[in-house]
Design a protein around this motif. Structure first.
Motif, PDB file in Angstrom:
ATOM      1  N   ALA A   5      -2.253  10.017  -2.702  1.00 18.76           N
ATOM      2  CA  ALA A   5      -2.196  11.397  -3.198  1.00 18.76           C
ATOM      3  C   ALA A   5      -0.809  11.766  -3.701  1.00 18.76           C
ATOM      4  O   ALA A   5      -0.665  12.504  -4.668  1.00 18.76           O
ATOM      5  CB  ALA A   5      -2.637  12.358  -2.104  1.00 18.76           C
ATOM      6  N   ALA A   6       0.243  11.227  -3.062  1.00 15.07           N
ATOM      7  CA  ALA A   6       1.607  11.563  -3.486  1.00 15.07           C
ATOM      8  C   ALA A   6       2.096  10.614  -4.573  1.00 15.07           C
ATOM      9  O   ALA A   6       3.258  10.706  -4.994  1.00 15.07           O
ATOM     10  CB  ALA A   6       2.558  11.542  -2.285  1.00 15.07           C
ATOM     11  N   LEU A   7       1.244   9.713  -5.016  1.00 15.03           N
ATOM     12  CA  LEU A   7       1.534   8.737  -6.078  1.00 15.03           C
ATOM     13  C   LEU A   7       2.542   7.671  -5.684  1.00 15.03           C
ATOM     14  O   LEU A   7       2.848   6.773  -6.461  1.00 15.03           O
ATOM     15  CB  LEU A   7       2.024   9.427  -7.364  1.00 15.03           C
ATOM     16  CG  LEU A   7       1.017  10.350  -8.049  1.00 15.03           C
ATOM     17  CD1 LEU A   7       1.682  11.055  -9.229  1.00 15.03           C
ATOM     18  CD2 LEU A   7      -0.186   9.574  -8.528  1.00 15.03           C
ATOM     19  N   SER A   8       3.095   7.756  -4.487  1.00  9.50           N
ATOM     20  CA  SER A   8       4.128   6.798  -4.107  1.00  9.50           C
ATOM     21  C   SER A   8       3.543   5.671  -3.259  1.00  9.50           C
ATOM     22  O   SER A   8       2.556   5.859  -2.548  1.00  9.50           O
ATOM     23  CB  SER A   8       5.244   7.504  -3.331  1.00  9.50           C
ATOM     24  OG  SER A   8       4.686   8.265  -2.296  1.00  9.50           O
ATOM     25  N   PHE A   9       4.151   4.508  -3.387  1.00 12.00           N
ATOM     26  CA  PHE A   9       3.797   3.371  -2.547  1.00 12.00           C
ATOM     27  C   PHE A   9       4.221   3.710  -1.112  1.00 12.00           C
ATOM     28  O   PHE A   9       5.327   4.201  -0.888  1.00 12.00           O
ATOM     29  CB  PHE A   9       4.566   2.143  -3.043  1.00 12.00           C
ATOM     30  CG  PHE A   9       4.076   0.852  -2.465  1.00 12.00           C
ATOM     31  CD1 PHE A   9       3.112   0.096  -3.127  1.00 12.00           C
ATOM     32  CD2 PHE A   9       4.587   0.366  -1.275  1.00 12.00           C
ATOM     33  CE1 PHE A   9       2.664  -1.110  -2.603  1.00 12.00           C
ATOM     34  CE2 PHE A   9       4.145  -0.831  -0.740  1.00 12.00           C
ATOM     35  CZ  PHE A   9       3.186  -1.574  -1.409  1.00 12.00           C
ATOM     36  N   VAL A  10       3.333   3.479  -0.145  1.00  8.93           N
ATOM     37  CA  VAL A  10       3.648   3.783   1.249  1.00  8.93           C
ATOM     38  C   VAL A  10       3.840   2.474   1.985  1.00  8.93           C
ATOM     39  O   VAL A  10       2.944   1.629   1.986  1.00  8.93           O
ATOM     40  CB  VAL A  10       2.516   4.587   1.916  1.00  8.93           C
ATOM     41  CG1 VAL A  10       2.864   4.901   3.359  1.00  8.93           C
ATOM     42  CG2 VAL A  10       2.248   5.871   1.155  1.00  8.93           C
ATOM     43  N   CYS A  11       5.006   2.288   2.576  1.00  9.79           N
ATOM     44  CA  CYS A  11       5.314   1.051   3.290  1.00  9.79           C
ATOM     45  C   CYS A  11       6.014   1.408   4.580  1.00  9.79           C
ATOM     46  O   CYS A  11       7.215   1.705   4.590  1.00  9.79           O
ATOM     47  CB  CYS A  11       6.210   0.170   2.414  1.00  9.79           C
ATOM     48  SG  CYS A  11       6.598  -1.418   3.168  1.00  9.79           S
ATOM     49  N   ARG A  12       5.253   1.430   5.667  1.00 13.42           N
ATOM     50  CA  ARG A  12       5.840   1.770   6.958  1.00 13.42           C
ATOM     51  C   ARG A  12       4.817   1.531   8.065  1.00 13.42           C
ATOM     52  O   ARG A  12       3.678   1.158   7.784  1.00 13.42           O
ATOM     53  CB  ARG A  12       6.306   3.224   6.980  1.00 13.42           C
ATOM     54  CG  ARG A  12       5.211   4.253   6.754  1.00 13.42           C
ATOM     55  CD  ARG A  12       5.841   5.643   6.826  1.00 13.42           C
ATOM     56  NE  ARG A  12       4.930   6.719   6.506  1.00 13.42           N
ATOM     57  CZ  ARG A  12       4.137   7.324   7.396  1.00 13.42           C
ATOM     58  NH1 ARG A  12       4.102   6.926   8.658  1.00 13.42           N
ATOM     59  NH2 ARG A  12       3.364   8.306   7.017  1.00 13.42           N
ATOM     60  N   ASP A  13       5.225   1.775   9.303  1.00 14.55           N
ATOM     61  CA  ASP A  13       4.276   1.715  10.400  1.00 14.55           C
ATOM     62  C   ASP A  13       3.378   2.942  10.364  1.00 14.55           C
ATOM     63  O   ASP A  13       3.870   4.054  10.178  1.00 14.55           O
ATOM     64  CB  ASP A  13       5.030   1.699  11.740  1.00 14.55           C
ATOM     65  CG  ASP A  13       5.201   0.281  12.239  1.00 14.55           C
ATOM     66  OD1 ASP A  13       4.970  -0.663  11.461  1.00 14.55           O
ATOM     67  OD2 ASP A  13       5.568   0.133  13.418  1.00 14.55           O
ATOM     68  N   ALA A  14       2.093   2.728  10.540  1.00 12.54           N
ATOM     69  CA  ALA A  14       1.164   3.859  10.559  1.00 12.54           C
ATOM     70  C   ALA A  14       0.528   3.967  11.933  1.00 12.54           C
ATOM     71  O   ALA A  14      -0.195   3.062  12.351  1.00 12.54           O
ATOM     72  CB  ALA A  14       0.086   3.675   9.500  1.00 12.54           C
ATOM     73  N   PRO A  15       0.775   5.059  12.648  1.00 10.20           N
ATOM     74  CA  PRO A  15       0.047   5.283  13.896  1.00 10.20           C
ATOM     75  C   PRO A  15      -1.426   5.533  13.579  1.00 10.20           C
ATOM     76  O   PRO A  15      -1.745   6.266  12.644  1.00 10.20           O
ATOM     77  CB  PRO A  15       0.689   6.548  14.472  1.00 10.20           C
ATOM     78  CG  PRO A  15       1.926   6.790  13.682  1.00 10.20           C
ATOM     79  CD  PRO A  15       1.713   6.157  12.347  1.00 10.20           C
ATOM     80  N   LEU A  16      -2.288   4.874  14.318  1.00 11.40           N
ATOM     81  CA  LEU A  16      -3.734   4.970  14.072  1.00 11.40           C
ATOM     82  C   LEU A  16      -4.443   5.344  15.358  1.00 11.40           C
ATOM     83  O   LEU A  16      -3.976   5.033  16.449  1.00 11.40           O
ATOM     84  CB  LEU A  16      -4.293   3.616  13.618  1.00 11.40           C
ATOM     85  CG  LEU A  16      -3.646   2.944  12.410  1.00 11.40           C
ATOM     86  CD1 LEU A  16      -4.166   1.516  12.280  1.00 11.40           C
ATOM     87  CD2 LEU A  16      -3.949   3.738  11.156  1.00 11.40           C
ATOM     88  N   THR A  17      -5.601   5.970  15.217  1.00 10.71           N
ATOM     89  CA  THR A  17      -6.466   6.227  16.358  1.00 10.71           C
ATOM     90  C   THR A  17      -7.689   5.331  16.224  1.00 10.71           C
ATOM     91  O   THR A  17      -8.281   5.258  15.150  1.00 10.71           O
ATOM     92  CB  THR A  17      -6.915   7.702  16.366  1.00 10.71           C
ATOM     93  OG1 THR A  17      -5.758   8.528  16.241  1.00 10.71           O
ATOM     94  CG2 THR A  17      -7.638   8.045  17.655  1.00 10.71           C
ATOM     95  N   VAL A  18      -8.014   4.654  17.321  1.00  8.48           N
ATOM     96  CA  VAL A  18      -9.232   3.839  17.325  1.00  8.48           C
ATOM     97  C   VAL A  18     -10.411   4.785  17.517  1.00  8.48           C
ATOM     98  O   VAL A  18     -10.536   5.434  18.552  1.00  8.48           O
ATOM     99  CB  VAL A  18      -9.197   2.789  18.458  1.00  8.48           C
ATOM    100  CG1 VAL A  18     -10.486   1.959  18.446  1.00  8.48           C
ATOM    101  CG2 VAL A  18      -7.968   1.908  18.334  1.00  8.48           C
ATOM    102  N   GLU A  19     -11.259   4.875  16.485  1.00  9.32           N
ATOM    103  CA  GLU A  19     -12.363   5.842  16.514  1.00  9.32           C
ATOM    104  C   GLU A  19     -13.643   5.226  17.057  1.00  9.32           C
ATOM    105  O   GLU A  19     -14.525   5.930  17.517  1.00  9.32           O
ATOM    106  CB  GLU A  19     -12.626   6.376  15.102  1.00  9.32           C
ATOM    107  CG  GLU A  19     -11.492   7.211  14.537  1.00  9.32           C
ATOM    108  CD  GLU A  19     -11.381   8.577  15.195  1.00  9.32           C
ATOM    109  OE1 GLU A  19     -12.414   9.109  15.632  1.00  9.32           O
ATOM    110  OE2 GLU A  19     -10.252   9.093  15.279  1.00  9.32           O
TER     111      GLU A  19
END
Lengths: 222, 76
Positions: A107-121
């Motif tokens: 959505a922000a048009l930028s490449f995202v490269c980092r750790d992503a906290p996730l929830t196990v659903e």
């Protein structure tokens, strides 16, 4: 467990996932070139790796999804063979029709490269059974087109059927309902943007990803 | 025979690229732009006896992702 990793022109996480699979299963996976028309016999998993297959031409994953080997993957998935698509692999699986929806430009048009906290659903699937329901894990993300889109009816169905495997704990790319990974209706195909294969050993900064592969081995049988 | 296939995002599908262009037009001082949507033009040269059904199949199977996109075929 024998496994296979697909390789397309422009794949670049094929070796990462091969290393992860070899560490966890004890056997190096078969690397399967996109032009092959059949998968190796006796495998318990096909991994569709990350990268930029065909340079993301037309749409991310679009050309790879029409390659000869994908016909074999679609057929094997129909017989219940577990298929894991990570990052570009997730894009390929949606383009191939194995998973619903589409992955659009962030959505922000930028490449995202980092750790992503996730929830196990969903901690009941073949892939997520060694996680706790609602557990927080962190996998790296590195993508430009991870913005999951599906119509509301599809999203409601995914929610209702417990087919959202992972959700971003905080929004990172504009994904509908913060979806990071989804399962097919039968539960044997998982597509996800974050990279569990990059969280396998302590030197990676954590081992959260390891249980995904270990759980799969338990399900499929060594 | 030359064909043009226009692939556009379906209404309701968010277009971040279009939004960024819209914003940039505003920065350049162009007032009154209400919305910008970005699509794709694909030019095909096909055999003269290629029928409509074949072109439509090309669009559905590859050129457009009908989950998010519409397509329109124009004969030159």
């Amino acid at each position: 467990m024998k496994t296979a990793v697909l390789v397309f022109p422009g794949s670049n996480c094929d070796r990462d996932i091969a290393v992860a699979l070899e560490q966890v299963t004890g056997t190096a996976p078969a690397m399967v070139w996109h032009a092959e028309t059949a998968l190796p016999d006796g495998i318990g998993l096909v991994a569709v790796p990350g990268g930029f297959s065909y340079g993301d031409y037309l749409r991310a994953g679009a050309i790879a999804a029409r390659s000869p080997v994908m016909r074999a993957v679609v057929e094997a998935a129909g017989r219940g063979l577990p298929v894991l698509g990570v990052c570009n692999g997730f894009q390929v699986l949606t383009e191939a029709g194995l998973l619903p929806g589409a992955l659009m430009r962030n959505a922000a048009l930028s490449f995202v490269c980092r750790d992503a906290p996730l929830t196990v659903e969903n901690a009941d699937s073949a892939f997520t059974r060694l996680y706790e329901q609602g557990e927080q894990v962190a996998f790296p993300v590195a993508h430009h087109d991870g913005n999951y889109f599906a119509d509301d009816t599809t999203l409601d169905r995914l929610e209702g059927e417990g087919r959202i495997a992972f959700r971003y704990a905080t929004p990172i790319n504009g994904s509908a309902r913060d979806i990071a990974g989804i399962l097919n209706d039968r539960g044997n195909v998982l597509g996800m943007m974050p990279h569990p294969e990059r969280r396998i050993e302590a030197a990676h900064g954590g081992t959260d990803g390891r249980r995904l592969f270990e759980g799969l081995i338990e399900t499929v049988g060594a | 025979m030359k064909l043009k296939v226009y692939v556009t995002l379906k209404p309701g599908v968010l277009d971040p690229q279009g939004r960024a262009i819209h914003h940039a037009l505003g920065s350049l001082g162009f007032a009154g732009v209400e919305d910008v949507r970005v699509g794709r033009l694909i030019e095909l040269t096909v055999a003269d006896d290629t029928d409509d059904a074949a072109v439509e199949a090309m669009c559905r199977q590859l050129l457009a992702n009908t989950v998010i996109e519409n397509f329109r075929i124009e004969r030159a």
